[in-house]
Design an enzyme around this catalytic site. Structure first.
Site, PDB file in Angstrom:
ATOM      1  N   ASP A   1      21.232  13.275 -30.255  1.00 55.69           N
ATOM      2  CA  ASP A   1      20.413  12.461 -31.155  1.00 55.69           C
ATOM      3  C   ASP A   1      19.664  13.456 -32.039  1.00 55.69           C
ATOM      4  OD1 ASP A   1      19.019  10.304 -32.312  1.00 55.69           O
ATOM      5  OD2 ASP A   1      17.367  10.565 -30.905  1.00 55.69           O
TER       6      ASP A   1
ATOM      7  N   GLU B   1      25.017  10.986 -33.470  1.00 53.03           N
ATOM      8  CA  GLU B   1      24.669   9.826 -34.284  1.00 53.03           C
ATOM      9  C   GLU B   1      24.888  10.131 -35.760  1.00 53.03           C
ATOM     10  OE1 GLU B   1      21.243   7.056 -33.222  1.00 53.03           O
ATOM     11  OE2 GLU B   1      20.442   8.165 -34.935  1.00 53.03           O
TER      12      GLU B   1
ATOM     13  N   ASP C   1      14.165  10.325 -26.804  1.00 57.53           N
ATOM     14  CA  ASP C   1      15.207  11.089 -27.506  1.00 57.53           C
ATOM     15  C   ASP C   1      16.398  11.388 -26.602  1.00 57.53           C
ATOM     16  OD1 ASP C   1      13.903  11.520 -30.147  1.00 57.53           O
ATOM     17  OD2 ASP C   1      12.395  12.487 -28.894  1.00 57.53           O
TER      18      ASP C   1
END
Length: 190
Positions: A8, A67, A139
């Site tokens: 991420d 992502e 996160d």
């Protein structure tokens, strides 16, 4: 068996999550965050690269999922996020890992069932899916969700491939039986 590293990306905090997939079974291997201090951007990117490289060395993943960049209202923030993301991807590519990208909405849809899920819902479902005793930080949970999404993508692809193979096999068997029946080798009993 696959070991999947999910990332991420962020210019200040980059979450990571590592899982092992064996068939349909997912096993948690580790997670955390690469945190950068209030430094200039090039130094933060250097720390992200070093951190991702260290994680790759430690866990030896064979797949890398990250992502995709989303549209941000602030152009400066979007550029910094893109640079952090690019840095993590370079670390993966330099370690010969295939890179897979997933939209945030798809990750939330896969893990929670709702594309507009919030971080708390993602944390809760990641905890359940991986059977963790404690919720991972936000996160890290997002990174684990990205890895889980990739694992589901692999499983779905295998299912489709097996379905195609089954269909092809059935078609070949049907053609063979029709040929043999038309030549009088088989008689259908009804």
């Amino acid at each position: 068996m696959s070991i999947i590293l999910g990332i991420d990306p962020g210019s200040r905090v980059t979450g990571y999550g590592v899982i092992r997939q064996t068939g349909k079974h997912l096993e948690y291997l580790g997670s955390g965050a690469i945190r950068t201090q209030v430094e200039d951007l090039p130094t933060r990117l250097k720390r992200i690269y070093a951190g991702v490289t260290e994680i790759i060395t430690q866990f030896q993943p064979n797949m890398f999922a990250i992502e995709q960049v989303f549209m941000a209202k602030n152009a400066d923030s979007a550029l910094k996020l893109g640079q952090a993301r690019g840095t993590a991807i370079v670390a993966a590519v330099n370690n010969d890992l295939p890179v897979f990208e997933y939209a945030a909405r798809l990750v939330k849809q896969t893990v929670v069932g709702i594309g507009s899920a919030d971080k708390v819902q993602v944390q809760e479902m990641v905890t359940r899916i991986l059977k963790l005793s404690d919720k991972p930080q936000a996160d890290a949970a997002d990174a684990l969700a990205i890895a889980i999404t990739h694992a589901h993508s692999i499983q779905h692809s295998l299912h489709i491939a097996n379905s195609v193979k089954m269909t092809e096999t059935q078609e070949k068997m049907t053609a063979l039986l029709k040929t043999r029946y038309s030549r009088g080798r088989f008689r259908l009993k009804i």
